[in-house]
Design a protein around this motif. Sequence first.
Motif, short mmCIF file in Angstrom:
data_model
loop_
_atom_site.label_atom_id
_atom_site.label_comp_id
_atom_site.label_asym_id
_atom_site.label_seq_id
_atom_site.Cartn_x
_atom_site.Cartn_y
_atom_site.Cartn_z
N GLY A 56 51.55 -1.45 86.11
CA GLY A 56 51.87 -1.03 84.87
C GLY A 56 52.60 0.41 85.04
O GLY A 56 52.72 0.70 86.26
N GLU A 72 53.31 -0.49 77.17
CA GLU A 72 52.31 -0.75 77.86
C GLU A 72 50.85 -1.03 77.34
O GLU A 72 50.13 -1.79 77.78
CB GLU A 72 52.32 0.35 78.99
CG GLU A 72 53.40 0.34 80.18
CD GLU A 72 53.27 -0.98 80.85
OE1 GLU A 72 52.36 -0.93 81.81
OE2 GLU A 72 54.19 -1.88 80.70
N ARG A 75 51.04 -4.33 75.82
CA ARG A 75 50.73 -5.39 77.05
C ARG A 75 49.09 -5.53 77.02
O ARG A 75 48.65 -6.75 77.08
CB ARG A 75 51.11 -4.94 78.17
CG ARG A 75 51.28 -5.96 79.26
CD ARG A 75 51.17 -5.22 80.75
NE ARG A 75 52.08 -4.40 81.08
CZ ARG A 75 53.21 -5.05 81.92
NH1 ARG A 75 53.11 -6.06 82.20
NH2 ARG A 75 54.26 -4.24 82.22
N THR A 262 48.42 1.93 87.03
CA THR A 262 49.22 2.52 86.63
C THR A 262 50.13 3.10 87.61
O THR A 262 49.79 4.17 88.45
CB THR A 262 48.65 3.66 85.63
OG1 THR A 262 48.02 3.02 84.68
CG2 THR A 262 49.94 4.46 85.16
N ARG A 398 60.55 1.60 81.11
CA ARG A 398 60.40 0.67 80.10
C ARG A 398 61.32 -0.24 80.18
O ARG A 398 62.32 -0.32 81.04
CB ARG A 398 60.26 1.40 78.87
CG ARG A 398 59.34 2.40 78.43
CD ARG A 398 58.27 1.82 78.26
NE ARG A 398 56.96 2.78 78.00
CZ ARG A 398 56.33 3.25 78.90
NH1 ARG A 398 56.66 3.24 80.12
NH2 ARG A 398 55.16 3.97 78.29
#
Length: 548
Positions: A56, A72, A75, A262, A398
């Motif tokens: 992520g 995110e 998602r 992340t 992004r």
Amino acid sequence: MHSPMQRRRFLGVLGLAGTAGALQWPASAFTPGSAMQARATEVREVNEPRGVVLSGVSSVESMDPALSVDTETARVCRQVFETLVGIDGETGATAPLLATDWEASEDGLTYTFTLREDVLFHDGSELTAEVVVANFQRWGRMNELLGSDAPARTTLAFESLFGGFFDDEDCLLESVEAAGEFTVELTLSEQLVFLPQALAMPAFGIASAEVLSDADPERLAREPRGTGAYRLLSVDPEEVVLQAFEDYWDGEPPAEKVVVRTLPRSFDRLRELQRGKVDVYDYITADNLRSLVQSGRLILQRDPFSVLYLGFNQDHPVMGDVQVREAAARAINLNTLVESFFLEGSRPAYQFTPAALGVHSEQATRYGYNVEEAQELLADTGYDGEPLRFYYPMNATRSYFPRPEAVFASIARDLTAVGFNITPRPVSWDDGYVDSLLDDDDRAMHLLGRNGGYRSPHSFFGPLFSHQTPEFNYDSAEVRELIQDARSEDDEQSRNDIYREIADLVAEDLPALPLVHPISGVALGRGVADYPMSPVLHELFKDITPAD
């Protein structure tokens, strides 16, 4: 007829868009079983059988799907919560999901959804029409639940789709009722021609009635209970852990566990992929491409369905002058921007809607790069070099924004060269980038973008321009009325003509400058054989194919 949206593509030629030195690699380098891939070596660490780890790029903001304006967050919510309508993986057309069927009345004002039976939520409760109605009722009152003290925000999905919340006279949703145990009826005051497509957005994910509480509106975020193939085990800033739901109505997915880790920095995502700690490296950046190709990675691309833009605060004493905004628009070299920082296939954006929607206007003002003209325009405004706060995100990738710091630096150089005095305001995405810029009434400019949620120009124009928002402080009654007209126009050609007129007006008023329609890509590690790509990011982890 919708064009294909989710076909998996191999990036046989991928590099910095349009540059003479772009990387040119043979298509065989990207196909499974190629010699290059066979020669690549990797040590993969597997903690549990059939587990998949994705990279992520930012932490989840809220597990309340109605608040999922961040890609995110959306998602992850898409895996836990399911919507009434799905998206076909091959064609991009609407497809049954929690609703097995739906039909519109002859006048287009009533939609009847037939629900799938024997569907359980993660808490064991059953999906019924009453539960769906409770979700719609909550979405329609989300402004009340957030309260008057809520911080400034971007437009929420319900508000954008229906024209407002229930207490707004412009809201098109008149009622939502359970017409039977598994039948839901939505009644509109005007047609919404793209309603089924829009209801496939993750913001319309259906939650268990057990966690919908007016007394405790944040309970859903703390206890996310959907019908999705995965239930949430844990969520924190470092990672989200999902476990396959054993009672999922469509059978357990191939990957028993999915971790979304992340990793904001592209270099970290590349390193972890190469070390075998990550199976899916999303949002490839051009500077990492060579390493991925040389290691024989299978690379897939999404068709461009997003836009990066430069936003202007029209309440700012300088940026409120359209001539100043035009000077900024003519100062930025979009070709250089695309060629330097985006993947092959990305294109300069002269309008907000991507080419796939087919509504580009030939009459819309196109602000070409012209340093002399930009300097003259700025000089004519009497701008005296006042410092202008320019917000941009750090540690953020992004679909529309692969390298934010580099993109900002390029744009700031262009603006400075024609006479703008730029004061950088970098804010980490996870430190509340969007909230920070919206809360600063003195900001002049900012960088942000949007990924289209469904195949309609409203997916772009609606959230950005159908209401006056604190992002641009742009209020055009004519644009608002045209957006309202388009959503109810059932003739496609007439509807597209209205969207072209909207594009003309937005280009003339210039509340924001579209910059790039980017290509985004995914690289797969040895633990994954295939990944479900989608331009609208309808990517379900249950459709990931782990390697044998």
